[in-house]
Design an enzyme around this catalytic site. Structure first.
Site, PDB file in Angstrom:
ATOM      1  N   ARG A 148       0.858  -1.199   0.000  1.00 41.15           N
ATOM      2  CA  ARG A 148       0.000   0.000   0.000  1.00 41.15           C
ATOM      3  C   ARG A 148       0.881   1.231   0.000  1.00 41.15           C
ATOM      4  O   ARG A 148       1.847   1.286   0.775  1.00 41.15           O
ATOM      5  CB  ARG A 148      -0.870  -0.026   1.268  1.00 41.15           C
ATOM      6  CG  ARG A 148      -1.936   1.042   1.294  1.00 41.15           C
ATOM      7  CD  ARG A 148      -2.595   1.138   2.650  1.00 41.15           C
ATOM      8  NE  ARG A 148      -1.850   2.029   3.538  1.00 41.15           N
ATOM      9  CZ  ARG A 148      -2.268   2.441   4.730  1.00 41.15           C
ATOM     10  NH1 ARG A 148      -3.428   2.033   5.203  1.00 41.15           N
ATOM     11  NH2 ARG A 148      -1.542   3.239   5.477  1.00 41.15           N
ATOM     12  N   TYR A 162      -3.438  11.215   5.626  1.00 40.15           N
ATOM     13  CA  TYR A 162      -3.535   9.883   6.192  1.00 40.15           C
ATOM     14  C   TYR A 162      -2.388   8.983   5.714  1.00 40.15           C
ATOM     15  O   TYR A 162      -2.110   8.929   4.528  1.00 40.15           O
ATOM     16  CB  TYR A 162      -4.875   9.216   5.834  1.00 40.15           C
ATOM     17  CG  TYR A 162      -4.826   7.778   6.256  1.00 40.15           C
ATOM     18  CD1 TYR A 162      -4.901   7.454   7.603  1.00 40.15           C
ATOM     19  CD2 TYR A 162      -4.556   6.775   5.339  1.00 40.15           C
ATOM     20  CE1 TYR A 162      -4.731   6.161   8.021  1.00 40.15           C
ATOM     21  CE2 TYR A 162      -4.388   5.476   5.748  1.00 40.15           C
ATOM     22  CZ  TYR A 162      -4.475   5.174   7.092  1.00 40.15           C
ATOM     23  OH  TYR A 162      -4.276   3.894   7.502  1.00 40.15           O
ATOM     24  N   ASP A 212      -4.922   3.715   0.047  1.00 41.99           N
ATOM     25  CA  ASP A 212      -6.031   3.855   1.009  1.00 41.99           C
ATOM     26  C   ASP A 212      -6.518   5.307   1.016  1.00 41.99           C
ATOM     27  O   ASP A 212      -5.781   6.215   1.403  1.00 41.99           O
ATOM     28  CB  ASP A 212      -5.531   3.465   2.409  1.00 41.99           C
ATOM     29  CG  ASP A 212      -6.634   3.446   3.454  1.00 41.99           C
ATOM     30  OD1 ASP A 212      -7.789   3.780   3.125  1.00 41.99           O
ATOM     31  OD2 ASP A 212      -6.342   3.084   4.613  1.00 41.99           O
ATOM     32  N   HIS A 214      -9.091   6.294   2.836  1.00 48.48           N
ATOM     33  CA  HIS A 214      -9.493   6.527   4.223  1.00 48.48           C
ATOM     34  C   HIS A 214     -10.796   7.311   4.315  1.00 48.48           C
ATOM     35  O   HIS A 214     -10.945   8.209   5.158  1.00 48.48           O
ATOM     36  CB  HIS A 214      -8.361   7.225   4.997  1.00 48.48           C
ATOM     37  CG  HIS A 214      -8.210   6.726   6.395  1.00 48.48           C
ATOM     38  ND1 HIS A 214      -8.437   7.506   7.491  1.00 48.48           N
ATOM     39  CD2 HIS A 214      -7.871   5.515   6.877  1.00 48.48           C
ATOM     40  CE1 HIS A 214      -8.241   6.807   8.590  1.00 48.48           C
ATOM     41  NE2 HIS A 214      -7.899   5.588   8.246  1.00 48.48           N
ATOM     42  N   GLU A 238      -8.718   1.395  -1.574  1.00 45.70           N
ATOM     43  CA  GLU A 238      -9.271   1.094  -0.247  1.00 45.70           C
ATOM     44  C   GLU A 238     -10.133   2.241   0.280  1.00 45.70           C
ATOM     45  O   GLU A 238      -9.738   3.404   0.240  1.00 45.70           O
ATOM     46  CB  GLU A 238      -8.101   0.834   0.711  1.00 45.70           C
ATOM     47  CG  GLU A 238      -8.513   0.618   2.160  1.00 45.70           C
ATOM     48  CD  GLU A 238      -7.332   0.232   3.036  1.00 45.70           C
ATOM     49  OE1 GLU A 238      -6.372  -0.368   2.530  1.00 45.70           O
ATOM     50  OE2 GLU A 238      -7.383   0.532   4.236  1.00 45.70           O
ATOM     51  N   GLU A 264     -13.404  -1.191   6.986  1.00 48.51           N
ATOM     52  CA  GLU A 264     -12.911  -1.100   8.373  1.00 48.51           C
ATOM     53  C   GLU A 264     -13.831  -0.278   9.269  1.00 48.51           C
ATOM     54  O   GLU A 264     -13.707  -0.348  10.481  1.00 48.51           O
ATOM     55  CB  GLU A 264     -11.467  -0.593   8.409  1.00 48.51           C
ATOM     56  CG  GLU A 264     -11.299   0.825   7.918  1.00 48.51           C
ATOM     57  CD  GLU A 264      -9.836   1.234   7.830  1.00 48.51           C
ATOM     58  OE1 GLU A 264      -9.117   0.654   7.008  1.00 48.51           O
ATOM     59  OE2 GLU A 264      -9.435   2.135   8.574  1.00 48.51           O
ATOM     60  N   ARG A 285     -13.303  -5.635   3.864  1.00 45.73           N
ATOM     61  CA  ARG A 285     -12.152  -5.581   4.765  1.00 45.73           C
ATOM     62  C   ARG A 285     -12.535  -5.094   6.160  1.00 45.73           C
ATOM     63  O   ARG A 285     -11.971  -4.145   6.710  1.00 45.73           O
ATOM     64  CB  ARG A 285     -10.997  -4.794   4.159  1.00 45.73           C
ATOM     65  CG  ARG A 285     -11.357  -3.500   3.475  1.00 45.73           C
ATOM     66  CD  ARG A 285     -10.163  -2.877   2.795  1.00 45.73           C
ATOM     67  NE  ARG A 285      -8.950  -2.988   3.596  1.00 45.73           N
ATOM     68  CZ  ARG A 285      -8.743  -2.349   4.734  1.00 45.73           C
ATOM     69  NH1 ARG A 285      -9.641  -1.524   5.221  1.00 45.73           N
ATOM     70  NH2 ARG A 285      -7.618  -2.515   5.400  1.00 45.73           N
ATOM     71  N   GLU A 341      -3.763  -7.502   5.483  1.00 45.32           N
ATOM     72  CA  GLU A 341      -2.943  -6.380   5.948  1.00 45.32           C
ATOM     73  C   GLU A 341      -2.152  -6.797   7.191  1.00 45.32           C
ATOM     74  O   GLU A 341      -2.691  -7.498   8.055  1.00 45.32           O
ATOM     75  CB  GLU A 341      -3.850  -5.191   6.294  1.00 45.32           C
ATOM     76  CG  GLU A 341      -3.103  -3.956   6.737  1.00 45.32           C
ATOM     77  CD  GLU A 341      -4.003  -2.757   7.006  1.00 45.32           C
ATOM     78  OE1 GLU A 341      -3.543  -1.620   6.846  1.00 45.32           O
ATOM     79  OE2 GLU A 341      -5.181  -2.957   7.375  1.00 45.32           O
ATOM     80  N   TRP A 404     -11.502  12.097   9.073  1.00 42.39           N
ATOM     81  CA  TRP A 404     -10.111  11.652   9.155  1.00 42.39           C
ATOM     82  C   TRP A 404     -10.009  10.290   8.489  1.00 42.39           C
ATOM     83  O   TRP A 404      -9.152   9.942   7.782  1.00 42.39           O
ATOM     84  CB  TRP A 404      -9.610  11.534  10.593  1.00 42.39           C
ATOM     85  CG  TRP A 404      -8.183  11.090  10.587  1.00 42.39           C
ATOM     86  CD1 TRP A 404      -7.101  11.816  10.163  1.00 42.39           C
ATOM     87  CD2 TRP A 404      -7.645   9.810  10.968  1.00 42.39           C
ATOM     88  NE1 TRP A 404      -5.944  11.065  10.246  1.00 42.39           N
ATOM     89  CE2 TRP A 404      -6.251   9.827  10.739  1.00 42.39           C
ATOM     90  CE3 TRP A 404      -8.234   8.625  11.462  1.00 42.39           C
ATOM     91  CZ2 TRP A 404      -5.413   8.727  10.992  1.00 42.39           C
ATOM     92  CZ3 TRP A 404      -7.411   7.546  11.729  1.00 42.39           C
ATOM     93  CH2 TRP A 404      -6.009   7.584  11.490  1.00 42.39           C
TER      94      TRP A 404
HETATM   95  O1  EZ4 Z   1      -6.691   4.385  10.337  1.00 45.07           O
HETATM   96  O2  EZ4 Z   1      -6.796   1.458  12.364  1.00 45.07           O
HETATM   97  O3  EZ4 Z   1      -6.015   0.475   6.724  1.00 45.07           O
HETATM   98  N1  EZ4 Z   1      -5.769   0.883   7.807  1.00 45.07           N
HETATM   99  C1  EZ4 Z   1      -6.268   1.989   8.367  1.00 45.07           C
HETATM  100  C2  EZ4 Z   1      -5.904   2.184   9.817  1.00 45.07           C
HETATM  101  C3  EZ4 Z   1      -6.887   3.032  10.607  1.00 45.07           C
HETATM  102  C4  EZ4 Z   1      -6.669   2.817  12.089  1.00 45.07           C
HETATM  103  C5  EZ4 Z   1      -7.655   3.605  12.944  1.00 45.07           C
HETATM  104  O4  EZ4 Z   1      -7.490   3.265  14.293  1.00 45.07           O
HETATM  105  O5  EZ4 Z   1      -6.976   2.735   7.723  1.00 45.07           O
HETATM  106  O6  EZ4 Z   1      -4.603   2.708   9.914  1.00 45.07           O
HETATM  107 CO    CO Z   2      -7.604   1.803   5.860  1.00 43.01          CO
END
Ligand code: EZ4
Ligand code: CO
Length: 404
Positions: A148, A162, A212, A214, A238, A264, A285, A341, A404
């Site tokens: 990643r 991020y 990712d 996020h 992601e 997540e 995921r 991961e 975030w």
């Molecule tokens: O930001 O688990 O793919 N992994 C992520 C993580 C999340 C954290 C938040 O606690 O996006 O790093």
């Molecule tokens: Co993530």
């Protein structure tokens, strides 16, 4: 019948906070689970200690599904990260006990191995393209076949993004409070395709790369990014959208063949249903430590299978080796496994929570020890008391809050 005699919560900080759940039974066995919720650790810890432990004592540890249903549905208040993290910790500890009673590793209880190892990925990031490339090459040398990648927007004056760390000076300024990123969609949307264009020019074709988001983009922004990334053949994109927008994955799908992953921030089977049954994503995921544990995750995987959705369980450092072990046990079994991961834990974490998965030549492995194969050294855990920390947070240039 194995009566639950005690449920104990250990909160420890061997570098970062972990909430560990120990369940003991009257046949002399015990199991450990992980109920860590990053930045909100004491909420699931208190829920277990104050509200769930008294219900569990006296129950039959063998009846995992019944206990799961009782805690998830029987309480009226259902779902959400705090409750489903607490439930995950309990669920893992019960599976650990069941494995020990049977003398079998968890993957064997689930149905046995479907593969010899779990294809694993790690993260490379950097302040510019060159630094990301160097970090990718370091991971390639260690055997990673899937990586990643995240990059800062150098030169824009924006602070943090991020997956790319803050400077020590910035961290010192915010000591004890959440770090604050300043983020804007426009430079972000320009930066990611440029990163992939650069990396695809210098790295071998058979190396799998991905990114990712996020959950930061709007549906149309996500569609644009996924479309512009299409020529670089990502393993997947992601978490492009916020979890509140499951139907909007359809918009991305209409514009691109870039594979999509999400999950997540889904906390149970029902959260996952629209994107799976609509074939709106390619990888689910969820976080086993936040979605109710092994019992919920194996159902999610089973429902995903006929819809051609593969698993890619969340595996960051803020959930401990017990969840990572549970991930790999499921990965061994699940026919529709995709990728896993992983992180390399700090030595202190490995001492406090031994027995986690091991990595070799691109793949993760768990041992044949009964249950999850993990344990907790309670004396060592006591050396590292809880320390309050927060996740970072994000604002736009105009000062308004962003995801975030
Ligand atoms: O930001 O688990 O793919 N992994 C992520 C993580 C999340 C954290 C938040 O606690 O996006 O790093
Ligand atoms: Co993530």
């Amino acid at each position: 019948m194995a009566k639950i005699t005690q449920v104990k919560v250990v909160v420890t900080c061997p570098g970062r906070n972990y909430v560990l759940v120990k369940i003991e039974t009257d046949d002399g066995l015990y199991g450990w689970g992980d109920a860590t919720l990053n930045g909100r650790e004491l909420a699931p810890a208190t829920l277990i200690e104050q509200h769930l432990a008294p219900l569990l004592v006296g129950m039959d540890a063998d009846r995992i599904e019944d206990i799961h249903q009782y805690l998830a549905r029987g309480s009226y208040w259902r779902g959400g990260p705090i409750q489903m993290t607490a439930l995950a910790g309990i669920d893992m500890a019960l599976w650990d006990i069941k494995g020990k009673r049977a003398g079998l590793p968890l993957y064997s209880l689930l149905g046995g191995k479907s593969r010899e190892g779990a294809l694993a990925y790690s993260h490379a990031s950097g302040r510019d393209h060159k630094e990301v490339e160097e970090n990718v090459r370091r991971l390639m040398e260690r055997g990673f076949k899937v990586i990643r990648v995240q990059v800062a927007f150098s030169g824009t004056g924006l602070r943090g993004t991020y997956g790319v760390g803050f400077s020590e000076r910035e961290e010192a300024e915010r000591k004890g409070l959440p770090m604050e990123e300043v983020w804007e969609p426009a430079p972000y949307l320009r930066s990611v395709p440029r990163l992939f264009e650069y990396l695809r020019g210098v790295l071998p074709d058979d190396l799998e790369l991905f990114h990712d988001v996020h959950e930061r983009l709007t549906p149309i922004e996500a569609a644009r990014l996924a479309k512009e990334l299409e020529p670089y053949h990502l393993f997947f994109l992601e978490d492009a959208l916020r979890p509140e927008h499951p139907e909007s994955f359809r918009l991305i799908r209409q514009h691109t063949t870039t594979p999509l992953a999400m999950g997540e921030l889904y906390f149970n089977l029902y959260d996952c249903l629209p994107v799976i049954t609509g074939q709106l994503i390619d990888y689910i995921r969820c976080d086993l430590g936040h979605c109710g544990g092994i019992s919920e995750a194996r159902k999610i995987a089973a429902i995903a299978e006929p819809f051609a959705v593969k698993t890619a369980w969340h595996g960051p450092g803020d959930i401990g080796p017990i969840v990572h072990a549970a991930n790999v046990h499921l990965d061994y079994f699940v026919p529709n496994f995709g990728v896993q991961e992983m992180v390399v834990f700090d030595e202190r974490v490995q001492e406090v929570i031994p027995g986690g998965p091991t990595f070799a030549d691109g793949y993760l492995h768990v041992s044949d020890a009964p249950g999850l194969g993990t344990d907790v050294d309670e004396a060592k855990a006591a050396h590292y008391p809880y320390q309050r920390t927060f996740l970072p947070t994000t604002r736009r240039l105009d000062g308004s809050v962003h995801d975030w």
